[in-house]
Design an enzyme around this catalytic site. Structure first.
Site, mmCIF file in Angstrom:
data_model
loop_
_atom_site.group_PDB
_atom_site.id
_atom_site.type_symbol
_atom_site.label_atom_id
_atom_site.label_comp_id
_atom_site.label_asym_id
_atom_site.label_seq_id
_atom_site.Cartn_x
_atom_site.Cartn_y
_atom_site.Cartn_z
ATOM 1 N N ARG A 77 19.699 24.096 5.385
ATOM 2 C CA ARG A 77 18.526 23.258 5.143
ATOM 3 C C ARG A 77 19.082 21.852 4.962
ATOM 4 N NH1 ARG A 77 16.576 27.891 1.658
ATOM 5 N NH2 ARG A 77 15.023 28.929 2.942
ATOM 6 N N ASP A 110 8.350 25.526 10.134
ATOM 7 C CA ASP A 110 7.698 24.293 10.593
ATOM 8 C C ASP A 110 8.426 23.020 10.172
ATOM 9 O OD1 ASP A 110 6.939 24.920 8.056
ATOM 10 O OD2 ASP A 110 4.778 24.750 8.399
ATOM 11 N N ASP A 132 4.401 32.401 7.672
ATOM 12 C CA ASP A 132 3.396 31.429 7.222
ATOM 13 C C ASP A 132 3.321 30.184 8.097
ATOM 14 O OD1 ASP A 132 5.834 30.390 6.600
ATOM 15 O OD2 ASP A 132 5.333 29.795 4.561
HETATM 16 O O1 F6P Z 1 11.534 30.961 3.369
HETATM 17 C C1 F6P Z 1 12.218 32.163 3.261
HETATM 18 C C2 F6P Z 1 12.551 32.451 1.828
HETATM 19 O O2 F6P Z 1 13.268 33.672 1.787
HETATM 20 C C3 F6P Z 1 11.388 32.470 0.851
HETATM 21 O O3 F6P Z 1 10.632 33.659 0.920
HETATM 22 C C4 F6P Z 1 12.079 32.261 -0.459
HETATM 23 O O4 F6P Z 1 11.215 31.709 -1.432
HETATM 24 C C5 F6P Z 1 13.174 31.306 -0.087
HETATM 25 O O5 F6P Z 1 13.405 31.458 1.300
HETATM 26 C C6 F6P Z 1 14.454 31.515 -0.818
HETATM 27 O O6 F6P Z 1 15.302 30.488 -0.486
HETATM 28 P P1 F6P Z 1 16.874 30.503 -0.764
HETATM 29 O O7 F6P Z 1 17.479 31.489 0.211
HETATM 30 O O8 F6P Z 1 17.287 29.113 -0.508
HETATM 31 O O9 F6P Z 1 17.054 30.956 -2.169
#
Ligand code: F6P
Length: 331
Positions: free
Chosen positions: A71, A102, A129
Site C-alpha cells: 500500500r 479502487d 466492495d
Molecule cells: O482489504 C482487505 C483487508 O483484509 C480488510 O478486510 C482488512 O480490514 C484489511 O485488509 C487488513 O489490512 P492489513 O492486512 O493491512 O492488516
C-alpha cells in the site's frame, strides 16, 4: 510491445492464477510479459522483470501473490510517479494490468492522465466492495475459509452448549459476514449495512435455547466494531457461556477455489483483449449478471458500493414462529 502485471493493496486468493494466465496470454499474443514486484512500491523502485512461462509454473494453486503487494504512500507524490514512469519507459512498457482495489485503480488513473500508461484494473479484494462488480477476485476462497471455520466452531459450540461471536474481515463492508451468516445459518448477523435489534433477537434466541438448541452463532463484520457488544449480549442477556473468535488474516490466505481460478482466467483473458484495443485508456473489468463488462474509473469514483437488497433479503426471512408451532402441532 510489452505488458506488465502488478498486484496492489490487500492480497487475495486468485492473484497467482491470474499472474500465470497473464503470462500465458501475453505470450500467445507474441508480446513480452513483465511482472512488477511489490505493487506500486516496486514500480517506483524498478523491481520489474521480464518473464516466461517457467517463472509462473507451479503457482496456480497458491494463495497470496508471488509478486508481492504494497500500500504505497509514495505513489501519491508526483516525483515518485515520474520515477515509476521512467522505469517503464526504459523497458518499453506502456500497458499495465493491476489487480487490487479502487484506491489502486484511482492511482493508476492519475498515472494514465499524467504519462499515458494504459491500464485495466481487475477487482481483487476479499472485501468484495468495489462499485460496479458483483464479484471481486478472492472473495470465494475467503468465504470458503470462513465457512469451514464456522463449521468447526459449531462442532465445539454444540458440544459445550456455547455461544460464539465470530468476527469477519471486510473493512467497511459487511459482505463476508452477511454471506457467511446466510450460508452457516447464524442466529445473529451484524453488518454496517443492516440494522439489528437485539431486543427482538433476545426473545427468539431464548425460545431456541429453551427448546433445546445447543449453540448460538453470531457473525459480526469487523467494520461495525460491535463484537464486544454482541459478546456481552449473549453472555449477560441470553446467559450463555460465550466465546469470541476473530478470524483475522486467516481469511486472506489459502489456496484459491475453483471459482476464483476460473474467474482469474476470465478476467485476464478479457482484460488483455481490451487493453490491446486502440480506444482503451484506463478501465476496470467487472462481473455483472454472469457476464464480463468494463467500466470507467469515473463511474467507480462517483458511486458508492452497496450490498444488494436481494442478498440482505436472503438473511432477513420474515420467520413466523407461531406458524412453526401450528405446523408442528398439526403434523
Ligand atoms: O482489504 C482487505 C483487508 O483484509 C480488510 O478486510 C482488512 O480490514 C484489511 O485488509 C487488513 O489490512 P492489513 O492486512 O493491512 O492488516
Amino acid at each position: 510491445m510489452a505488458i506488465a502485471i502488478m498486484t496492489s493493496g490487500g492480497d487475495s486468493a486468485g492473484m497467482n492464477p491470474a499472474i500465470r494466465y497473464f503470462v500465458e496470454h501475453v505470450i500467445s499474443y507474441r508480446l513480452a510479459p513483465y511482472l512488477i514486484y511489490d505493487g506500486l512500491e516496486g514500480l517506483i523502485d524498478n523491481r520489474i522483470k521480464r518473464v516466461n512461462l517457467s517463472h509462473v509454473n507451479g503457482i496456480i494453486h497458491l494463495g497470496g501473490t508471488i509478486i508481492g503487494s504494497s500500500r504505497s504512500k509514495r505513489f501519491f507524490e508526483y516525483r515518485y510517479r515520474e520515477e515509476a514512469y521512467n522505469n517503464l519507459k526504459k523497458l518499453g512498457i506502456d500497458k499495465i494490468i493491476v489487480l487490487g482495489g479502487d484506491g489502486s485503480f484511482r492511482a493508476m488513473d492519475i498515472f494514465y492522465n499524467e504519462f499515458g500508461v494504459k491500464f485495466i484494473g481487475i477487482p481483487a479484494t476479499i472485501d468484495n466492495d468495489i462499485y460496479g462488480t458483483e464479484y471481486c477476485l478472492g472473495v470465494d476462497t475467503a468465504l470458503n475459509i470462513i465457512r469451514s471455520s464456522i463449521d468447526s466452531i459449531r462442532d465445539t459450540a454444540s458440544s459445550f452448549k456455547r455461544a460464539f461471536v465470530i468476527e469477519t474481515m471486510g473493512r467497511g463492508s459487511g459482505y463476508l459476514a452477511l454471506v457467511s451468516a446466510i450460508t452457516s445459518g447464524a442466529e445473529i448477523c451484524v453488518i454496517p449495512e443492516m440494522p439489528y435489534d437485539l431486543e427482538s433477537k433476545k426473545k427468539e434466541i431464548k425460545r431456541d435455547v429453551n427448546s433445546g438448541k445447543r449453540y448460538i452463532l453470531a457473525v459480526v463484520a469487523e467494520g461495525t466494531k460491535k463484537t464486544q457488544e454482541i459478546y456481552n449480549f449473549l453472555k449477560d442477556d441470553i446467559k450463555m457461556d460465550t466465546r469470541v473468535t476473530i478470524l483475522g488474516h486467516v481469511q486472506r490466505g489459502g489456496n484459491p477455489t475453483v471459482f476464483d481460478r476460473l474467474m482469474a482466467s476470465n478476467f485476464i483473458k478479457h482484460s488483455i483483449e481490451r487493453i490491446l484495443q486502440k480506444d482503451c485508456k484506463g478501465e476496470v473489468v467487472v462481473y455483472k449478471k454472469s457476464s464480463i463488462e468494463f467500466i470507467t474509473i469515473d463511474d467507480i469514483a462517483s458511486h458508492q458500493y452497496k450490498i444488494s437488497d436481494e442478498l440482505i433479503g436472503l438473511y432477513k426471512i420474515d420467520y413466523c414462529r407461531d406458524c412453526e408451532e401450528i405446523n408442528s402441532i398439526s403434523s
